[in-house]
Motif scaffolding. Structure first.
Motif, mmCIF file in Angstrom:
data_model
loop_
_atom_site.group_PDB
_atom_site.id
_atom_site.type_symbol
_atom_site.label_atom_id
_atom_site.label_comp_id
_atom_site.label_asym_id
_atom_site.label_seq_id
_atom_site.Cartn_x
_atom_site.Cartn_y
_atom_site.Cartn_z
ATOM 1 N N VAL A 68 -15.700 -9.500 -22.140
ATOM 2 C CA VAL A 68 -15.120 -9.650 -23.374
ATOM 3 C C VAL A 68 -13.905 -8.904 -23.367
ATOM 4 O O VAL A 68 -13.653 -7.602 -22.854
ATOM 5 N N ASN A 69 -12.880 -9.550 -23.942
ATOM 6 C CA ASN A 69 -11.353 -8.881 -23.639
ATOM 7 C C ASN A 69 -10.966 -8.451 -25.183
ATOM 8 O O ASN A 69 -11.181 -9.433 -26.141
ATOM 9 N N GLU A 70 -10.653 -7.365 -25.234
ATOM 10 C CA GLU A 70 -10.026 -7.027 -26.501
ATOM 11 C C GLU A 70 -10.765 -6.854 -27.855
ATOM 12 O O GLU A 70 -10.524 -7.647 -28.713
ATOM 13 N N PRO A 71 -12.159 -6.529 -27.697
ATOM 14 C CA PRO A 71 -12.889 -6.612 -28.805
ATOM 15 C C PRO A 71 -12.869 -5.598 -29.935
ATOM 16 O O PRO A 71 -13.331 -5.648 -31.117
ATOM 17 N N LEU A 72 -11.960 -4.561 -29.712
ATOM 18 C CA LEU A 72 -12.062 -3.438 -30.561
ATOM 19 C C LEU A 72 -11.042 -3.452 -31.642
ATOM 20 O O LEU A 72 -9.865 -4.159 -31.298
ATOM 21 N N ASP B 190 -17.003 -0.886 -38.327
ATOM 22 C CA ASP B 190 -17.875 -0.846 -37.063
ATOM 23 C C ASP B 190 -17.176 -0.936 -35.657
ATOM 24 O O ASP B 190 -17.589 -1.227 -34.740
ATOM 25 N N GLY B 191 -15.652 -0.684 -36.027
ATOM 26 C CA GLY B 191 -14.777 -0.700 -34.886
ATOM 27 C C GLY B 191 -14.446 -1.872 -33.988
ATOM 28 O O GLY B 191 -14.064 -2.024 -33.124
ATOM 29 N N LEU B 192 -15.031 -2.896 -34.539
ATOM 30 C CA LEU B 192 -14.931 -4.377 -34.064
ATOM 31 C C LEU B 192 -13.812 -5.147 -34.668
ATOM 32 O O LEU B 192 -13.790 -5.343 -35.746
ATOM 33 N N ARG B 193 -13.088 -5.920 -33.744
ATOM 34 C CA ARG B 193 -12.159 -6.864 -34.189
ATOM 35 C C ARG B 193 -12.850 -8.159 -34.933
ATOM 36 O O ARG B 193 -13.812 -8.529 -34.326
ATOM 37 N N ARG B 194 -12.369 -8.686 -35.999
ATOM 38 C CA ARG B 194 -12.756 -9.735 -36.860
ATOM 39 C C ARG B 194 -12.291 -11.112 -36.126
ATOM 40 O O ARG B 194 -11.543 -11.550 -36.519
ATOM 41 N N SER B 195 -12.991 -11.231 -34.902
ATOM 42 C CA SER B 195 -12.158 -12.263 -33.940
ATOM 43 C C SER B 195 -13.034 -13.550 -34.448
ATOM 44 O O SER B 195 -14.167 -13.584 -35.243
ATOM 45 N N HIS C 208 -6.840 7.490 -30.761
ATOM 46 C CA HIS C 208 -8.214 8.305 -30.845
ATOM 47 C C HIS C 208 -8.940 7.640 -31.399
ATOM 48 O O HIS C 208 -10.233 7.507 -30.895
ATOM 49 N N ALA C 209 -8.688 6.850 -32.747
ATOM 50 C CA ALA C 209 -9.647 5.914 -33.215
ATOM 51 C C ALA C 209 -10.225 5.039 -32.083
ATOM 52 O O ALA C 209 -11.317 4.541 -32.277
ATOM 53 N N ARG C 210 -9.396 4.306 -31.559
ATOM 54 C CA ARG C 210 -9.973 3.160 -30.451
ATOM 55 C C ARG C 210 -10.855 3.914 -29.469
ATOM 56 O O ARG C 210 -11.678 3.218 -29.082
ATOM 57 N N ARG C 211 -10.535 4.752 -28.896
ATOM 58 C CA ARG C 211 -11.424 5.654 -27.903
ATOM 59 C C ARG C 211 -12.636 5.721 -28.530
ATOM 60 O O ARG C 211 -13.593 5.301 -27.939
ATOM 61 N N LYS C 212 -12.785 6.270 -29.938
ATOM 62 C CA LYS C 212 -14.038 6.239 -30.501
ATOM 63 C C LYS C 212 -14.841 5.104 -30.690
ATOM 64 O O LYS C 212 -16.048 5.008 -30.553
ATOM 65 N N ALA C 213 -14.013 4.226 -30.913
ATOM 66 C CA ALA C 213 -14.697 2.969 -31.361
ATOM 67 C C ALA C 213 -15.204 2.350 -29.941
ATOM 68 O O ALA C 213 -16.442 1.540 -30.007
ATOM 69 N N LEU C 214 -14.565 2.580 -28.852
ATOM 70 C CA LEU C 214 -15.023 1.999 -27.695
ATOM 71 C C LEU C 214 -16.243 3.019 -27.304
ATOM 72 O O LEU C 214 -17.297 2.079 -26.982
ATOM 73 N N GLY D 148 -22.508 -9.394 -10.279
ATOM 74 C CA GLY D 148 -21.294 -9.215 -10.551
ATOM 75 C C GLY D 148 -21.037 -7.682 -11.394
ATOM 76 O O GLY D 148 -22.040 -7.414 -12.055
ATOM 77 N N LYS D 149 -19.964 -7.258 -11.476
ATOM 78 C CA LYS D 149 -19.947 -5.981 -12.299
ATOM 79 C C LYS D 149 -19.104 -6.595 -13.733
ATOM 80 O O LYS D 149 -18.130 -7.175 -13.704
ATOM 81 N N LEU D 150 -19.759 -6.240 -14.791
ATOM 82 C CA LEU D 150 -19.530 -6.826 -16.159
ATOM 83 C C LEU D 150 -18.967 -5.848 -16.901
ATOM 84 O O LEU D 150 -19.329 -4.632 -17.322
ATOM 85 N N LEU D 151 -17.821 -6.097 -17.534
ATOM 86 C CA LEU D 151 -16.921 -5.130 -18.199
ATOM 87 C C LEU D 151 -16.340 -5.647 -19.470
ATOM 88 O O LEU D 151 -16.365 -6.927 -19.903
ATOM 89 N N ILE D 152 -16.165 -4.533 -20.369
ATOM 90 C CA ILE D 152 -15.285 -4.929 -21.386
ATOM 91 C C ILE D 152 -13.898 -4.423 -21.136
ATOM 92 O O ILE D 152 -13.846 -3.213 -20.493
ATOM 93 N N ASN D 153 -12.910 -5.103 -21.672
ATOM 94 C CA ASN D 153 -11.378 -4.887 -21.260
ATOM 95 C C ASN D 153 -10.637 -4.672 -22.671
ATOM 96 O O ASN D 153 -10.756 -5.462 -23.503
ATOM 97 N N ASP D 154 -10.140 -3.438 -22.682
ATOM 98 C CA ASP D 154 -9.148 -3.464 -23.994
ATOM 99 C C ASP D 154 -7.977 -2.224 -23.738
ATOM 100 O O ASP D 154 -7.945 -1.866 -22.762
#
Ligand code: XIL
Length: 346
Positions: A129-133, A139-144, A186-192, A169-175
């Motif tokens: 998942v790319n750029e979910p924040l 809830d810290g999540l993008r309304r994609s 700061h807020a994005r770190r908290k959301a992540l 595989g190593k599974l990641l979230i990327n943002d």
């Protein structure tokens, strides 16, 4: 300037160095190809794996560019970095409406199922998942479109599907937007961190986090202390960390070249010194390798290319190493090594 060797510097710290590339660049530009082969252990498809590229019409898969890149990697002893399966900005036009139907998830799952097993031999890491924040949401999540169609659980579904299809595989979230230390970051770190904790609670398979690292000299120097603390918070959760899209946006392109290149190198160095002091960081990928091909130099609106206008990558337009290269080598040398490679795949 002496020969530079980013691969060896990364390997000596049990990490990999990689770059985002497009297969046409490798096919048509022999100097670039040689530089990529000499400097990189890992290649990220800049475009080729994105949904709108692999499935331009429903069920009509186009793996040609990705297959060619995978063959290039296999032939040259490289690994690929699986960027990216779900990104709200690369949804093919045909999928935008049907994604909202009860069969919507089947379409996504089908894309994963066609893609992941095809490249499991050559891909170690998947940006599932790319750029979910979006830290402005409660809830810290993008309304994609994914969020709108499936609710916040789309991230869990995606990671579960990915685990099924890429058991090793190593599974990641990327943002992005977690590198500096302003109020937004700061807020994005908290959301992540909150998202990670929730996924952990639900026993969702998540192996790591990609930090895009599009640095911007307008933002001033990195707050090293606070970045180090954030990376430790990720590492303490047992996650791998990948630097996935490093480049540096310049602040003043009218200064003499030498000074510009020095400032870019210093910006990268300040960031890499912190990243590479953290053993959970397993690799560094730059978003492009040479200023000859950098997304920063493409006008988003017009598509016009200003080759070399921003000098934010390790090699210049003539494929000469810039101070960025040497500062990255130094940062690899001075950092704390990652655990020996037998303990992790790269
Ligand atoms: C960018 C590519 O570099 C561009 O060529 C393309 O037009 C848009 O995507 N964050 C990401 C990358 O995760 O996939 C983006 O790549 C850059 C921002």
């Amino acid at each position: 300037m002496p020969e530079v060797d980013l691969r060896s510097a990364a390997r000596a710290s049990n990490r990999f160095f990689g770059a985002a590339v497009q297969i046409e660049q490798l096919r048509n530009d022999s100097l670039f190809r040689r530089t990529v082969i000499n400097q990189c252990d890992s290649l990220t498809p800049e475009l080729a794996l994105k949904w709108e590229v692999i499935e331009p019409a429903q069920g009509a898969f186009n793996f040609a560019p990705m297959d060619e890149l995978a063959d290039f990697a296999r032939d040259n002893g490289k690994r690929l970095y699986g960027h990216t399966l779900l990104w709200y900005r690369s949804i093919p036009a045909w999928a935008r409406t049907p994604i909202n139907t009860p069969r919507g998830w089947d379409m996504i799952h089908r894309g994963f199922a066609e893609t992941m097993p095809r490249y499991n031999d050559i891909v170690d890491y998947w940006d599932v998942v790319n750029e979910p924040l979006d830290s402005t949401q409660d809830d810290g999540l993008r309304r994609s479109p994914f969020y709108e169609a499936f609710g916040p659980d789309y991230i869990r579904h995606a990671l579960n599907s990915a685990r099924h299809l890429a058991p090793q595989g190593k599974l990641l979230i990327n943002d992005y937007g977690v590198e500096y230390s302003g109020p937004d970051e700061h807020a994005r770190r908290k959301a992540l961190l909150a998202l990670i904790d929730k996924l952990r609670q639900q026993r969702v398979p998540l192996d790591g986090v990609g930090i895009q690292s599009h640095l911007d000299l307008h933002r001033g120097p990195i707050d090293q202390q606070s970045l180090a603390t954030f990376l430790k918070e990720l590492a303490d959760r047992g996650l791998l960390i990948l630097i996935t899209e490093l480049d540096v946006r310049e602040v003043d392109i009218t200064m003499p070249l030498a000074l510009r290149d020095q400032k870019v190198a210093e910006g990268a160095r300040a960031f890499l010194d912190v990243a590479l002091a953290q053993p959970a960081v397993r690799g560094v990928t730059t978003w492009g390798l040479s200023d000859r091909y950098s997304w920063i130099n493409v006008d988003a609106d017009t598509g016009r290319v200003h080759t070399g206008r921003n000098r934010g990558l390790p090699f210049d337009v003539d494929m000469k190493p810039k101070p960025f290269c040497y500062s990255a080598v130094e940062a690899f040398r001075n950092g704390s090594p990652a655990p020996p490679r037998s303990n992790h795949k790269s």
